[in-house]
Write an enzyme that holds these catalytic residues in place. Structure first.
Site, PDB file in Angstrom:
ATOM      1  N   LYS A  58       0.838  -1.198   0.000  1.00 13.10           N
ATOM      2  CA  LYS A  58       0.000   0.000   0.000  1.00 13.10           C
ATOM      3  C   LYS A  58       0.876   1.252   0.000  1.00 13.10           C
ATOM      4  CE  LYS A  58      -0.437  -0.427   5.032  1.00 13.10           C
ATOM      5  NZ  LYS A  58      -1.274  -0.974   6.117  1.00 13.10           N
ATOM      6  N   ARG A 156     -10.968  -0.592  14.264  1.00 16.48           N
ATOM      7  CA  ARG A 156     -10.641   0.262  13.127  1.00 16.48           C
ATOM      8  C   ARG A 156     -11.371  -0.179  11.877  1.00 16.48           C
ATOM      9  NH1 ARG A 156      -4.668   0.794  10.371  1.00 16.48           N
ATOM     10  NH2 ARG A 156      -5.190  -1.343   9.782  1.00 16.48           N
ATOM     11  N   TYR A 278      16.514  30.427   9.539  1.00 15.96           N
ATOM     12  CA  TYR A 278      15.282  31.113   9.928  1.00 15.96           C
ATOM     13  C   TYR A 278      15.230  31.394  11.418  1.00 15.96           C
ATOM     14  CZ  TYR A 278      13.002  30.682   5.396  1.00 15.96           C
ATOM     15  OH  TYR A 278      12.663  30.808   4.080  1.00 15.96           O
ATOM     16  N   MET A 324      12.213  24.580   3.925  1.00 14.50           N
ATOM     17  CA  MET A 324      11.402  23.805   2.981  1.00 14.50           C
ATOM     18  C   MET A 324      12.271  23.004   2.007  1.00 14.50           C
ATOM     19  SD  MET A 324       8.590  25.116   0.212  1.00 14.50           S
ATOM     20  CE  MET A 324       7.488  25.852   1.400  1.00 14.50           C
TER      21      MET A 324
HETATM   22  C1  LIG Z   1      -0.579  -1.950   6.809  1.00 18.44           C
HETATM   23  C2  LIG Z   1      -1.167  -3.238   7.149  1.00 18.44           C
HETATM   24  C3  LIG Z   1      -0.361  -4.397   7.199  1.00 18.44           C
HETATM   25  C4  LIG Z   1       1.135  -4.335   7.149  1.00 18.44           C
HETATM   26  O1  LIG Z   1       1.592  -3.852   8.375  1.00 18.44           O
HETATM   27  P1  LIG Z   1       3.150  -3.706   8.742  1.00 18.44           P
HETATM   28  O2  LIG Z   1       3.136  -3.294  10.151  1.00 18.44           O
HETATM   29  O3  LIG Z   1       3.690  -2.655   7.826  1.00 18.44           O
HETATM   30  O4  LIG Z   1       3.774  -5.026   8.504  1.00 18.44           O
HETATM   31  C5  LIG Z   1      -0.982  -5.613   7.378  1.00 18.44           C
HETATM   32  N1  LIG Z   1      -2.335  -5.704   7.512  1.00 18.44           N
HETATM   33  C6  LIG Z   1      -3.124  -4.617   7.489  1.00 18.44           C
HETATM   34  C7  LIG Z   1      -4.597  -4.780   7.667  1.00 18.44           C
HETATM   35  C8  LIG Z   1      -2.573  -3.348   7.327  1.00 18.44           C
HETATM   36  O5  LIG Z   1      -3.356  -2.275   7.335  1.00 18.44           O
END
Ligand SMILES: *Cc1c(COP(=O)(O)O)cnc(C)c1O
Length: 389
Positions: A58, A156, A278, A324
């Site tokens: 992701k 969640r 700055y 920046m």
């Molecule tokens: C992001 C995520 C993972 C991976 O988690 P890591 O801690 O990066 O290994 C696995 N399962 C779900 C549902 C996630 O949201």
């Protein structure tokens, strides 16, 4: 110098691809070490034994480029990938022939038909998503695969226990759906002694027994290190693949997957008493030499991460505020005339890990990785091919 940017095992690596801004124009060079990524996958797979090791890609492979990551992991035998958004799955499509791609966030209402047509597999997180996918199956005239996610105690995503009970009482709600995975997610996996972990494990076992029999998945990266009772049929590591420590209380068992080097823009000598950066947040106590480097918070270097750069073994502390597009560093410790415009200094590499930078910024390695911006020149390195005799 940046050739060993990611450090770790194997010094003889070659550039297999480049992306982003051309090297000569870029302010900083991001090196992605596909060899260490593949080694990390192999290490997790070995730890998992018979359980399948998927890859979580992701957020564009945690900022490293999902297509490159998927190709590297596929070469190691990874056949199951997870993204968060349906658009990420669709973008990945062409790079993963023969692989399954799950969409963790489920499908936004209205995106089901495109998802079904593209062969993307949603993670269904609510009865509403179950109904929408079942409807899509009817329209498609075939059963559609899906993962069912249970909320085992993170609050969640996923079917809360009451919705699992509803599904169990009325299996016809799943008539159009082929349940290919039943999963849940751990809230406290990076704290091995947290009693929430066995609590979620027990809830997961109890709730999944009420659903159609299917392969099960609970562990993320840290979950893999909680022991084999958390491995089930498939584990879903993300961050450990990318070299972040999945066992924060212990030394990092993973190899670093990225390096970051910034270019020197200019150097100067200043007199004692001179204000620096700055708000003149720093002031020279004595005469000193400074370099300004081409990296700033717009590149994803957190403004609060006031640390140091490195030249060889020499630590070059930041002076004053992170701007920046630039950072001022103290190069007084180097012999005069060592650094010139265009030279590279290390920001992430053998002397400073992603976890170190996260600690400086008061955040976690995940955020350091996913913050890395679009202005870098990116070099993808991999092992030299074996010499043929
Ligand atoms: C992001 C995520 C993972 C991976 O988690 P890591 O801690 O990066 O290994 C696995 N399962 C779900 C549902 C996630 O949201």
């Amino acid at each position: 110098m940046a050739g060993d940017a990611a450090g770790g095992e194997g010094r003889n690596k070659r550039v297999v691809a480049t992306a982003g801004v051309p090297a000569e124009q870029a302010g900083a060079i991001l090196t992605i070490d596909l060899a260490n990524l593949r080694r990390n996958y192999r290490a997790l797979k070995a730890r998992l034994g018979d359980a399948e090791c998927a890859g979580v890609v992701k957020a564009d492979g945690y900022g490293l480029d999902a297509a490159h990551v998927v190709r590297a992991l596929s070469a190691e035998g990874c056949r199951t990938f997870f993204v968060a958004h349906v658009a990420e799955a669709l973008a990945l499509g062409p790079s993963v022939p023969g692989c399954r791609v799950f969409v963790l966030n489920g499908l936004p209402p209205g995106s089901e038909d495109a998802c079904a047509a593209a062969g993307v597999t949603p993670v269904l997180n609510s009865l509403e998503q179950v109904r929408a996918w079942d409807d899509a199956a009817r329209r498609a005239g075939r059963r559609l695969p899906a993962a069912l996610q249970i909320d085992s105690g993170m609050s969640r995503m996923g079917l809360p226990p009451a919705e699992v009970t509803v599904l169990a009482a009325d299996p016809s709600r799943l008539a159009g759906i082929e349940t290919v995975l039943v999963m849940s997610h751990l809230a406290c996996a990076d704290e091995p002694i947290n009693p929430a972990n066995p609590g979620q494990l027990a809830a997961f076992e109890r709730l999944r027994a009420m659903l159609p029999a299917a392969p099960a998945s609970l562990a993320n990266s840290s979950g893999i290190f909680l022991g084999s009772q958390y491995h089930h049929d498939l584990a879903r590591p993300g961050v450990a693949l990318y070299g972040v420590n999945p066992t924060p209380a212990l030394p990092n068992p993973m190899l670093p997957a990225i390096g970051l080097h910034a270019k020197v823009l200019q150097t100067r000598e200043i007199l004692g008493g001179t204000g620096i950066g700055y708000a003149h947040a720093a002031r020279a106590a004595n005469a000193m030499r400074l370099a300004t480097i081409s990296l700033g918070y717009a590149d994803g270097w957190h403004r609060r991460a006031a640390g140091a750069a490195f030249h060889g073994e020499t630590r070059l502390p930041f002076v004053g505020r992170v701007s920046m597009d630039s950072i001022i560093i103290d190069i007084t410790a180097l012999p005069p005339d060592t650094l010139h415009a265009g030279d590279l200094v290390e920001l992430i590499g053998p002397h400073q890990s992603v976890d170190d930078v996260a600690a400086l910024a008061g955040t976690i390695g995940y955020e350091v990785l996913t913050s890395l911006g679009p202005r870098f020149h990116r070099r993808y390195v991999d092992d030299q091919p074996e010499k043929t005799p």
